[in-house]
Enzyme design. Structure first.
Site, short mmCIF file in Angstrom:
data_model
loop_
_atom_site.label_atom_id
_atom_site.label_comp_id
_atom_site.label_asym_id
_atom_site.label_seq_id
_atom_site.Cartn_x
_atom_site.Cartn_y
_atom_site.Cartn_z
N HIS A 1 -12.53 1.52 -3.95
CA HIS A 1 -13.63 0.60 -4.22
C HIS A 1 -14.03 0.76 -5.68
O HIS A 1 -14.71 1.72 -6.05
CB HIS A 1 -14.82 0.92 -3.29
CG HIS A 1 -15.98 -0.02 -3.43
ND1 HIS A 1 -16.46 -0.77 -2.38
CD2 HIS A 1 -16.77 -0.32 -4.49
CE1 HIS A 1 -17.51 -1.49 -2.79
NE2 HIS A 1 -17.71 -1.23 -4.08
N HIS B 1 -14.77 -1.72 -9.60
CA HIS B 1 -15.14 -3.02 -10.18
C HIS B 1 -14.60 -3.06 -11.61
O HIS B 1 -15.37 -3.01 -12.57
CB HIS B 1 -16.66 -3.20 -10.19
CG HIS B 1 -17.28 -3.36 -8.84
ND1 HIS B 1 -17.54 -4.59 -8.28
CD2 HIS B 1 -17.69 -2.43 -7.93
CE1 HIS B 1 -18.10 -4.42 -7.08
NE2 HIS B 1 -18.19 -3.12 -6.85
N LYS C 1 -15.94 -5.61 -14.20
CA LYS C 1 -17.21 -5.32 -14.85
C LYS C 1 -17.11 -4.17 -15.85
O LYS C 1 -17.98 -3.99 -16.69
CB LYS C 1 -18.27 -4.93 -13.81
CG LYS C 1 -18.73 -6.01 -12.85
CD LYS C 1 -19.84 -5.44 -11.98
CE LYS C 1 -20.40 -6.47 -11.02
NZ LYS C 1 -19.50 -6.74 -9.89
N HIS D 1 -19.65 -5.68 0.69
CA HIS D 1 -20.75 -4.87 0.17
C HIS D 1 -21.91 -5.00 1.15
O HIS D 1 -22.37 -6.12 1.43
CB HIS D 1 -21.19 -5.37 -1.21
CG HIS D 1 -20.31 -4.93 -2.33
ND1 HIS D 1 -18.99 -5.28 -2.39
CD2 HIS D 1 -20.57 -4.17 -3.43
CE1 HIS D 1 -18.46 -4.75 -3.50
NE2 HIS D 1 -19.41 -4.07 -4.14
N GLU E 1 -26.84 -2.28 0.40
CA GLU E 1 -26.96 -1.43 -0.78
C GLU E 1 -28.41 -1.44 -1.24
O GLU E 1 -28.76 -2.01 -2.28
CB GLU E 1 -26.02 -1.90 -1.88
CG GLU E 1 -25.90 -0.93 -3.04
CD GLU E 1 -24.91 -1.38 -4.10
OE1 GLU E 1 -24.75 -0.63 -5.08
OE2 GLU E 1 -24.32 -2.46 -3.97
#
Length: 436
Positions: free
Chosen positions: A80, A82, A85, A230, A233
């Site tokens: 997991h 990103h 980004k 997701h 969170e």
């Protein structure tokens, strides 16, 4: 290659006296384990593992590297991340370190800067870091609000092909589930079928959440896509979509793999609510990945106030119920997490502290090797097995205390039986993308 030991330059050789996590062996019978670690000789021939045997029993006529008890792990699975980004911190910081600050500043940066060239350069940098640290399998979530989904998945397709012999890369479309009834969603499903991606999303407490989840599972089932979401969170105990997701998977008879990440608010529930939710997740066969560094950074952050909880999910309780559980990097040097380097050794070291995955440590190694590789449908990548590739990460550390007390900067990463160049990319490579 430079490291704590010199590897023989020969087509066949032995790694003598290697300490191996027993959980990462396809067959650990016959080995005596201590804290889940066993001592073995590993014979390598033509880039593959020819034998795993008791210490001192490997062929004596082969050249050898004596690890003197140093550890040998399979390459890591970082399930997991990103990387679309990643590394935007220097041009778009999070002014207060909050979750809302992260959302707002990533959105602003995406709208202003995320061209194909920008995303490709930062994703490439991230993969260089992951490869140097010893990752062999990586899953990234890609922000998929239009028109970014077309840009980022084209970049992903190119990177996946170019990196195929170094890191296997998977990608998940990340979007808000409140868009699921818009025409955009049908186009997104078609794009994912074309590009070989997974469907993801961020679940929210909406009045028609069940209908939206049914649409998600039905579309994924029809398209043959796995799901990676997701989930919850937040520290807000009123937000608990996890059980609804498990109910939807069962209700729709979804046969694909379902993974959920974060699940922070589960730890804020009363014991009975948590127990019922965990039982339903286990029944549904859903896997859970915890992101301890990012969640500890963001959750329960309030100006001038010390956080009261660690921000992570009920990892031990989920695992005890039979749920597949793993840990991963999550964000790297962006508004959601200002730090990190896609190093699974850092992830597991911090996870042990934050989630208290010690006492005992016997199967802790599985959280960045065997279990996430299995969750991602590539179980062979989390194992050290005879006839498998000699893709290993070697450490001078002999025992858990040594392994967890230092960053293991002198590790050796082996791919196909040879040490790689572990030089990390210089941050200056990213300077042209920054507002310096």
């Amino acid at each position: 290659m430079t490291g704590f030991v010199t590897l023989p330059e020969a087509p066949a050789f032995v790694l003598k006296n290697a300490t191996v996590p027993a959980i990462c062996l396809d067959n650990a019978s016959g080995f005596e384990a201590r804290e889940g670690l066993v001592l073995a000789d590993i014979t390598v021939e033509n880039g593959r593992i020819a034998a795993i045997s008791a210490p001192g029993t490997a062929p004596a006529d082969l050249p050898a590297a004596d690890l003197r008890g140093g550890m040998a792990w399979p390459t890591f699975t970082d399930m997991h991340t990103h990387i679309d980004k990643g590394h935007i911190w220097e041009r778009r910081r999070n002014p207060d370190g909050t979750f809302m600050g992260a959302l707002e500043n990533v959105r602003a940066d995406r709208e202003a800067n995320w061209s194909a060239d920008d995303v490709a350069a930062r994703m490439e940098f991230s993969l260089k870091c992951a490869f140097a640290h010893g990752t062999g399998l990586l899953r990234t979530h890609l922000d998929s609000l239009p028109p970014q989904h077309e840009i980022s998945f084209e970049v992903f397709s190119d990177l996946r092909e170019r990196w195929a012999d170094r890191i296997e890369v998977q990608a998940v479309a990340l979007f808000a589930i409140d868009m699921i009834f818009e025409p955009f969603f049908d186009g997104l499903i078609a794009l994912l079928k074309r590009r070989g991606g997974l469907i993801g999303g961020v679940t929210q407490m909406l009045p028609d959440l069940d209908a939206r989840l049914d649409r998600l599972f039905q579309a994924a089932g029809e398209a043959g896509l796995d799901i990676d979401l997701h989930v919850d969170e937040t520290e807000d105990r009123e937000v608990l979509t996890l059980k609804a997701i498990a109910d939807a998977k069962i209700r729709n008879g979804f046969a694909g793999a379902v993974t959920v990440g974060h699940c922070c608010s589960l730890a804020r529930q009363d014991e009975e609510t948590a127990r019922r939710t965990i039982e339903r997740v286990a029944e549904a066969g859903i896997a859970v990945v915890s992101l301890p560094m990012c969640n500890m950074y963001l959750q329960d952050r309030h100006q001038g106030r010390t956080p009261r909880w660690r921000g992570v999910t009920l990892f031990k309780e989920l695992a005890a119920a039979g749920v597949k559980t793993a840990v991963a990097s999550d964000n790297t040097r962006d508004p959601f997490y200002a730090y990190g380097d896609l190093d699974p050794v850092e992830v597991i070291r911090e996870a042990v502290r934050i989630l208290q995955l010690d006492h005992p440590l016997d199967d802790t190694a599985r959280t960045i090797t065997r279990t996430p590789a299995d969750i991602l449908g590539r179980p062979e990548r989390g194992m050290i097995a005879v006839d498998g590739p000699a893709d290993l990460v070697l450490f001078s550390a002999r025992r858990w205390s040594e392994f967890l007390s230092r960053p293991q900067a002198d590790r050796i990463v082996m791919r196909n039986g040879m040490g790689i160049d572990r030089s990390l990319p210089d941050y200056r490579e990213l300077d042209p993308l920054m507002d310096m």
